[in-house]
Scaffold this motif. Structure first.
Motif, PDB file in Angstrom:
ATOM      1  N   THR A 417       0.829  -1.201   0.000  1.00  0.00           N
ATOM      2  CA  THR A 417       0.000   0.000   0.000  1.00  0.00           C
ATOM      3  C   THR A 417       0.864   1.251   0.000  1.00  0.00           C
ATOM      4  N   ALA A 418       1.954   1.233   0.786  1.00  0.00           N
ATOM      5  CA  ALA A 418       2.848   2.388   0.833  1.00  0.00           C
ATOM      6  C   ALA A 418       3.466   2.668  -0.530  1.00  0.00           C
ATOM      7  N   ASN A 421       1.433   4.515  -2.773  1.00  0.00           N
ATOM      8  CA  ASN A 421       1.359   5.921  -2.385  1.00  0.00           C
ATOM      9  C   ASN A 421       2.721   6.618  -2.462  1.00  0.00           C
ATOM     10  N   ARG A 458       3.217  10.678   3.052  1.00  0.00           N
ATOM     11  CA  ARG A 458       2.824   9.542   2.213  1.00  0.00           C
ATOM     12  C   ARG A 458       2.508   8.310   3.055  1.00  0.00           C
ATOM     13  N   LEU A 459       3.257   8.152   4.143  1.00  0.00           N
ATOM     14  CA  LEU A 459       3.009   7.024   5.040  1.00  0.00           C
ATOM     15  C   LEU A 459       1.609   7.135   5.661  1.00  0.00           C
ATOM     16  N   ALA A 462      -1.007   6.350   3.102  1.00  0.00           N
ATOM     17  CA  ALA A 462      -1.058   4.902   2.876  1.00  0.00           C
ATOM     18  C   ALA A 462      -1.772   4.201   4.019  1.00  0.00           C
ATOM     19  N   TRP A 463      -1.524   4.624   5.256  1.00  0.00           N
ATOM     20  CA  TRP A 463      -2.144   3.970   6.398  1.00  0.00           C
ATOM     21  C   TRP A 463      -3.666   4.141   6.375  1.00  0.00           C
ATOM     22  N   TYR A 466      -5.057   1.660   3.952  1.00  0.00           N
ATOM     23  CA  TYR A 466      -4.622   0.279   4.137  1.00  0.00           C
ATOM     24  C   TYR A 466      -5.753  -0.623   4.596  1.00  0.00           C
TER      25      TYR A 466
END
Length: 481
Positions: A417-418, A421, A458-459, A462-463, A466
């Motif tokens: 997922t990360a 992104n 971005r993290l 992504a979270w 997710y």
């Protein structure tokens, strides 16, 4: 779809596998380890490409004229490494060794080979923990050695042991740190990774057991696997090593005692003495040891407590990754053996680079390095605390990594997922042979603050996007203690 090296998605006939195995049984070690080693090479070279179904263990055993347990054990080793998957009703399928981010069917490539070079897309790399650019002192050091190069005469420039002046400087540095060392105990290498490779080649035979921390530096795991080692995991700090030595009789143990990669843990003096007395050759990886934050105490290397301890170090994590200078400190007989091995491969390291390294060693103790590390650690930790408060991210006192635990899901599927992104991260599964680090990811703080801020942005995105899979992405490895 066809491939020159195999039929993707189809089952390979046993005779095809046998033909590609060639003389797999020649060598030292148990048959299952030799078979796994040859299959590993075929997978890594692409001759057994991802998607191929290998023959059932009973069928392949008949084709090879070996016992079924030999094939089962070889398959188990490769499954523990993530190179194959075995599912009831679906057979044994090659997953391969990807060079980029993981996919649902593929294992994590711990070294992330693609991430060692600059990318031409917009993906931020939070994988390779190394300085983002060289310090100005690097160019200055090469300028300073130009007159020295001009004065060299009657010297062919091959130094399998390393340039003597640099070896002596490294020996002096160990002596100052409480480990009396002579130049004859030092070998200069092309970085810490070559130091590990030489030691593994010299000390490990196929089938030998090697004790490692779980989790640990993934580059070490790959080096030991390349030599056909059977890896056994112990908690960080190698707690229980004495028992493992008595019960397992390992050939080698490997530990990162100071600012451990990836957890940042630091072993006490008492724990270091205990490891030195465990009765097994011990590699202490001191590459992160020079990355202390300001005010942190200097700890004596494990080598001060025992003659069987082998120390390795490097300038790549402290100065710049492109400065391929590493070293090994060990007893002179082992240094001599390693120099002979090294000469077979490259005759010796780059002399100008070693001369420049002489002028760069003082940077290891310069306050600028340690202040920068602390500032970037604090910046990343604060960003994670603010934007991802449900995560567990302990601060560290040095090193280059934060070891983050996700509140749910697993690091491997989250890494996918990360990447979607725009961020490449390192899942914990690739660093832990016991399978206990699946909820973790490793994040490094060596980048510039603006890059760290963008990485957390971005993290966070992504979270929020997710959705963890219903089951772990990969089966739990069985080769562990």
């Amino acid at each position: 779809m066809q491939s020159q090296s195999g039929r993707i998605g189809s089952q390979m006939r046993p005779i095809e596998v046998v033909d590609r195995l060639g003389r797999w049984s020649s060598g030292r070690g148990p048959l299952y380890v030799l078979l796994a080693s040859r299959l590993r090479t075929l997978i890594d070279d692409g001759q057994l490409p991802p998607g191929v179904l290998l023959p059932p263990d009973r069928v392949l055993a008949g084709a090879l004229a070996v016992g079924r347990t030999t094939v089962v054990a070889a398959y188990d080793l490769l499954q523990a490494e993530g190179r194959i998957t075995r599912r009831q009703g679906s057979g044994t399928r090659v997953t391969g060794v990807p060079t980029d981010a993981p996919t649902e069917e593929a294992p994590v490539d711990p070294l992330f080979l693609d991430s060692l070079e600059a990318r031409d897309d917009d993906v931020l790399l939070a994988v390779c923990a190394a300085p983002g650019d060289p310090p100005p002192q690097l160019a200055e050091a090469f300028a300073r050695i130009a007159p020295e190069l001009g004065q060299i005469a009657d010297d062919i420039g091959y130094y399998p042991y390393g340039v003597p002046a640099l070896r002596q400087a490294l020996a002096d540095r160990y002596t100052v740190r409480g480990v009396p060392t002579r130049m004859e105990q030092v070998l200069v290498t092309n970085g810490g990774q070559q130091a590990l490779s030489l030691l593994a080649h010299a000390l490990v035979s196929p089938g030998d057991q090697v004790i490692v921390e779980a989790p640990t530096y993934p580059g070490a795991l790959e080096v030991f696997r390349e030599e056909g080692a059977v890896l056994r995991g112990l908690p960080v700090g190698l707690e229980g090593l004495e028992t493992a030595v008595r019960e397992r009789r390992p050939a080698l143990a490997y530990v990162i005692p100071t600012y451990q990669n990836p957890t940042g843990a630091v072993l006490s003096a008492l724990a270091r003495q205990r490891l030195a007395a465990a009765g097994v050759p011990l590699i202490e990886d001191e590459v992160p040891a020079d990355l202390a934050f300001p005010g942190e105490p200097s700890l004596t290397p494990i080598a001060a407590y025992g003659d069987t301890v082998i120390s390795i170090g490097s300038l790549s994590k402290s100065i710049w990754g492109g400065l391929r200078i590493g070293w090994i400190r060990a007893a002179p007989p082992l240094i001599n053996r390693l120099a002979r091995l090294r000469a077979v491969h490259d005759l010796g390291g780059n002399v100008p680079t070693q001369l420049a390294a002489m002028h760069l060693l003082p940077l290891l103790d310069a306050p600028e390095l340690h202040q920068t590390l602390k500032a970037r650690h604090d910046h990343l930790h604060a960003q994670l605390t603010e934007h991802l408060p449900s995560w567990t991210v302990p601060p560290v006192a040095g090193g280059q990594c934060l070891w983050a635990r996700l509140p749910y899901g697993d690091g491997t599927s989250f890494a996918q997922t990360a990447l979607r992104n725009g961020l490449a991260i390192l899942p914990g599964a690739g660093l832990d042979i016991t399978g206990n680090s699946r909820p973790y990811i490793r994040l490094h703080f060596r980048a510039h603050p603006n890059s760290l801020t963008e990485a957390v942005t971005r993290l966070t995105k992504a979270w929020h996007a997710y959705h963890p899979p219903p089951t772990p992405t990969h089966p739990r490895p069985t080769i562990a203690i």
